[in-house]
Scaffold this active site. Structure first.
Site, PDB file in Angstrom:
ATOM      1  N   GLU A  27       3.588  -1.905   2.393  1.00  0.00           N
ATOM      2  CA  GLU A  27       3.585  -0.735   1.508  1.00  0.00           C
ATOM      3  C   GLU A  27       4.154   0.515   2.171  1.00  0.00           C
ATOM      4  O   GLU A  27       4.983   1.202   1.568  1.00  0.00           O
ATOM      5  CB  GLU A  27       2.165  -0.489   0.984  1.00  0.00           C
ATOM      6  CG  GLU A  27       1.757  -1.545  -0.045  1.00  0.00           C
ATOM      7  CD  GLU A  27       0.258  -1.671  -0.229  1.00  0.00           C
ATOM      8  OE1 GLU A  27      -0.481  -0.801   0.283  1.00  0.00           O
ATOM      9  OE2 GLU A  27      -0.174  -2.650  -0.863  1.00  0.00           O
ATOM     10  N   LYS A  57      -7.879  -7.504  -5.001  1.00  0.00           N
ATOM     11  CA  LYS A  57      -7.089  -7.507  -3.766  1.00  0.00           C
ATOM     12  C   LYS A  57      -7.990  -7.527  -2.528  1.00  0.00           C
ATOM     13  O   LYS A  57      -7.594  -8.019  -1.475  1.00  0.00           O
ATOM     14  CB  LYS A  57      -6.197  -6.267  -3.757  1.00  0.00           C
ATOM     15  CG  LYS A  57      -5.152  -6.233  -2.655  1.00  0.00           C
ATOM     16  CD  LYS A  57      -4.243  -5.046  -2.878  1.00  0.00           C
ATOM     17  CE  LYS A  57      -3.291  -4.810  -1.739  1.00  0.00           C
ATOM     18  NZ  LYS A  57      -2.425  -3.642  -2.050  1.00  0.00           N
ATOM     19  N   ASP A 115      -1.206   6.494   3.727  1.00  0.00           N
ATOM     20  CA  ASP A 115      -1.521   5.898   2.423  1.00  0.00           C
ATOM     21  C   ASP A 115      -3.030   5.698   2.280  1.00  0.00           C
ATOM     22  O   ASP A 115      -3.609   4.838   2.931  1.00  0.00           O
ATOM     23  CB  ASP A 115      -0.780   4.560   2.288  1.00  0.00           C
ATOM     24  CG  ASP A 115      -1.063   3.868   0.949  1.00  0.00           C
ATOM     25  OD1 ASP A 115      -1.960   4.307   0.199  1.00  0.00           O
ATOM     26  OD2 ASP A 115      -0.377   2.868   0.654  1.00  0.00           O
ATOM     27  N   ASP A 134       4.189  -3.170  -6.754  1.00  0.00           N
ATOM     28  CA  ASP A 134       3.094  -2.659  -5.926  1.00  0.00           C
ATOM     29  C   ASP A 134       1.818  -3.248  -6.514  1.00  0.00           C
ATOM     30  O   ASP A 134       1.323  -2.789  -7.534  1.00  0.00           O
ATOM     31  CB  ASP A 134       3.102  -1.123  -5.990  1.00  0.00           C
ATOM     32  CG  ASP A 134       1.878  -0.483  -5.328  1.00  0.00           C
ATOM     33  OD1 ASP A 134       1.030  -1.229  -4.775  1.00  0.00           O
ATOM     34  OD2 ASP A 134       1.770   0.758  -5.368  1.00  0.00           O
TER      35      ASP A 134
HETATM   36 MG    MG Z   1      -1.472   1.422  -3.011  1.00  0.00          MG
END
Ligand code: MG
Ligand code: ADP
Length: 613
Positions: A185, A86, A208, A23
């Site tokens: 994800e 990211k 999320d 992850d």
């Molecule tokens: Mg995350």
């Protein structure tokens, strides 16, 4: 719709080979692997935490540290400590709008290229920086298990576009990992949930809310089939924004605006950390106080309410796309550190009135799912079927700048769709195919992935040629496009190259070369990039000086000309950083001049306009 099995059961992968489930988060990254059928999270050396802060610090002596130790440097060394990489992955400067101002480190504007981070006199691509985080995770496993790990499944937000997915893949390669699959994800979270759940048939929502991104996905689970019905989200919404809201509140209390901190990066960073501390404290308490900084739950809830409402609106949109009602959802799976905020749970239960599942740590669930997927690819899990969807529509530009959608969003991937087009002019020999990703009707509002020209169409009247454009999305969500003229059997096949990514040719070369050479490849490419950027800048700067002699002072012309000459002089060196240093000097000096010239030109144009009126 055909279902695609991800279960290879080939036995090609040796039994004891470790495949990592990673992850790679904006804020924190985790690594996991499957042992005896169960996902295991790898802890840090102290055995305390499974989270690796996605932070890198470059020391003055040029050493690199990653993770907790780097996070400690955020306050003391804000300009050489890199976080939220990211958010830069697969992005060009213009994609970031004002986000770059919020960062304590420097990112540079490289025209028509992916952004670069500048630390001292060195320049790094977000791909290289992400690779360093991946290397760190890989080493964690290797030192714990005393094995080498060369393969991985890496997760990305479902909302990631093609460029961002490619960048993630490239980062893996650069870290010495063969990336077997990029998975979304939320899908990974669903895998981890499904692995623990007794129920075999349910509809779930994976919500999320992390540090940088928000993702919502609706999935149908039945007997090991993970069918993503829809997905939605925002790549610029998360816990970082919650922190910003707190900072803004604190500044407003003191009659200040955010710009008050623009100059002092160290101050900005320490206030940021204080805000995060307050936020986390309020997840378990009703008020926060630390020195002059106070905040209570009620005010906090009011501050963040609009942000959470935005996530709910997107959740509703995902439900609509799945053609479901909130009552159709059996369970909500919480993912990401920010779901620890009590108001998130409160608002979600108001909307859904169903069980909110948080048996699995919201920090760890994605990495666990990635490990399960990795294990499945190794042929060790049975009966796993993963059916993901495209997050954004794909199409091409047609006459008038219109977006013609070829693959609508929420289509199942892998996907392969062909559509036919024709020419608009008699005898037209070439056809430009420009490919875009997004939901807007005009291509200018969507993201350009790239373009190519189909050449050598035999002369025919307009409307006669039949040009088939073929879109293929692989299991990673990465896009390839071909075009051919069918009527005359002229089979010109062209595979598109992504606008900012690595070209097909280069990609093929990298694949053929051993993973060990990846680093060298990237360095070569980086040098070529630097040279190209340098020559492009020389060209445009010279043109600028020539066209704006009337607006520039003699001194400005002299300075800029000298900087151009300096840049020209280093275009042949082998150190890309030397070139970028000169590029930056010229860019920084010329930016205000360009702005002045633009203002001047605009006001001239407006004068012209009013005369006509
Ligand atoms: Mg995350
Ligand atoms: P990402 O997936 O973006 O890497 P994470 O899922 O690790 O992010 O979430 C990180 C975010 O969660 C940060 O903004 C962090 O401040 C926030 N967070 C972590 N713990 C808590 C908590 N107890 N209460 C509120 N927010 C939290």
């Amino acid at each position: 719709m055909a279902k695609i099995s991800i279960n290879m059961k080939s036995g090609e992968v040796a039994a004891k080979e470790i495949i990592l489930g990673i992850d790679l988060g904006t804020t924190n990254s985790l690594v996991s692997y499957v042992k005896d059928g169960r996902p295991v999270l790898v802890k840090d050396r102290t055995g305390q935490s499974t989270l690796v802060p996605s932070v890198l610090h470059f020391s003055e002596s040029g050493d690199l540290i990653v993770g907790d130790a780097a996070k400690d440097k955020l306050m003391t060394h804000p300009e050489s400590t890199i976080y939220s990489v990211k958010r830069l992955l697969g992005k060009a400067y213009q994609d970031l709008s004002d986000y770059s101002n919020r960062l304590s480190y420097k990112i540079i504007d490289v025209e028509d290229q992916l952004v670069k981070v500048q630390v001292g006199d060195k320049f790094y691509s977000p791909i290289e920086l992400s690779a360093e985080i991946l290397k760190h995770l890989k080493q964690r496993v290797e030192s714990e298990l005393k094995v080498t790990a060369n393969k991985a499944v890496i997760t990305v937000p479902a909302y990631f576009n093609d460029a961002q997915r490619q960048a993630t893949r490239d980062a893996g390669k650069l870290a010495g990992l063969e990336v077997l699959r990029i998975i979304n994800e939320p899908t990974a979270a669903a895998l981890a949930y499904g692995d623990q759940s007794e129920d075999t048939d349910e509809t779930i929502a994976v919500y999320d809310l992390g540090g940088g991104t928000f993702d919502i996905s609706i999935l149908q689970l039945s007997d090991g089939v993970y069918d993503v019905l829809s997905t939605n989200g925002d790549t610029f919404l998360g816990g970082d924004d919650v922190d910003e809201l707190i900072i803004k509140h604190w500044l407003e209390e003191r009659g200040l605006t955010v710009s008050a901190m623009d100059e002092d990066k160290t101050l900005a960073q320490s206030v940021r950390l204080k805000a995060e501390q307050a936020k986390k404290h309020l997840s378990a308490n009703n008020s926060f106080a630390s020195g002059d900084f106070t905040l209570d739950r009620e005010i906090f809830d009011t501050l963040i309410s609009p942000l959470i409402e935005t996530t709910l609106a997107k959740t509703k949109a995902a439900l609509r796309d799945a053609e479901l009602d909130s009552t159709d959802i059996d369970k909500i799976i919480l993912v990401g550190g920010s779901t620890r905020i009590p108001l998130v749970k409160e608002k979600l239960s108001q909307l859904f009135n169903v069980e909110i599942y948080n048996e699995i740590d919201p920090d760890e669930v994605v990495a666990m799912g990635a490990a399960l997927q990795a294990d499945s690819l190794a042929g060790n899990q049975s009966d796993l079927l993963l059916l993901d969807v495209t997050p954004l529509s794909l199409g091409i530009e047609t006459v008038g700048g219109l977006m013609d959608t070829v693959i609508p969003r929420n289509s199942k991937v892998p996907a392969s769709v062909a559509k036919s087009y024709t020419t608009s002019v008699d005898g037209q020999a070439n056809l430009k195919v420009a490919v875009f990703q997004g939901e807007r009707d005009l291509v200018e509002h969507n993201r350009k992935l790239g373009e190519f020209i189909l050449k050598g169409i035999p002369p025919m009247p307009a409307g006669i040629p039949k040009i088939k454009v073929h879109f293929v999305i692989d299991a990673d969500g990465i896009i390839k496009i071909k075009a051919e003229e069918e009527r005359t059997q002229t089979r010109t096949e062209i595979t598109i190259k992504s606008q900012y990514g690595i070209s097909e040719e280069e990609m093929g070369k990298m694949l053929i070369d051993s993973i060990k050479n990846a680093k060298v490849d990237m360095e070569t490419k980086a040098l070529v990039d630097a040279k190209n950027e340098g020559s492009a800048l020389v060209f445009s700067a010279e043109k600028f000086i020539k066209q704006n002699k009337a607006i520039l002072s003699e001194e400005e012309i002299a300075t800029m000309s000298r900087q151009v000459a300096d840049l020209k002089a280093v275009l042949d060196v082998t150190d890309k950083d030397v070139i970028y240093a000169k590029i930056t000097v010229l860019n920084e000096y010329s930016e205000p001049l360009a702005e002045r010239a633009m203002n001047h030109n605009i006001s001239m144009a407006m004068k012209g306009q009013s005369l006509k009126d």
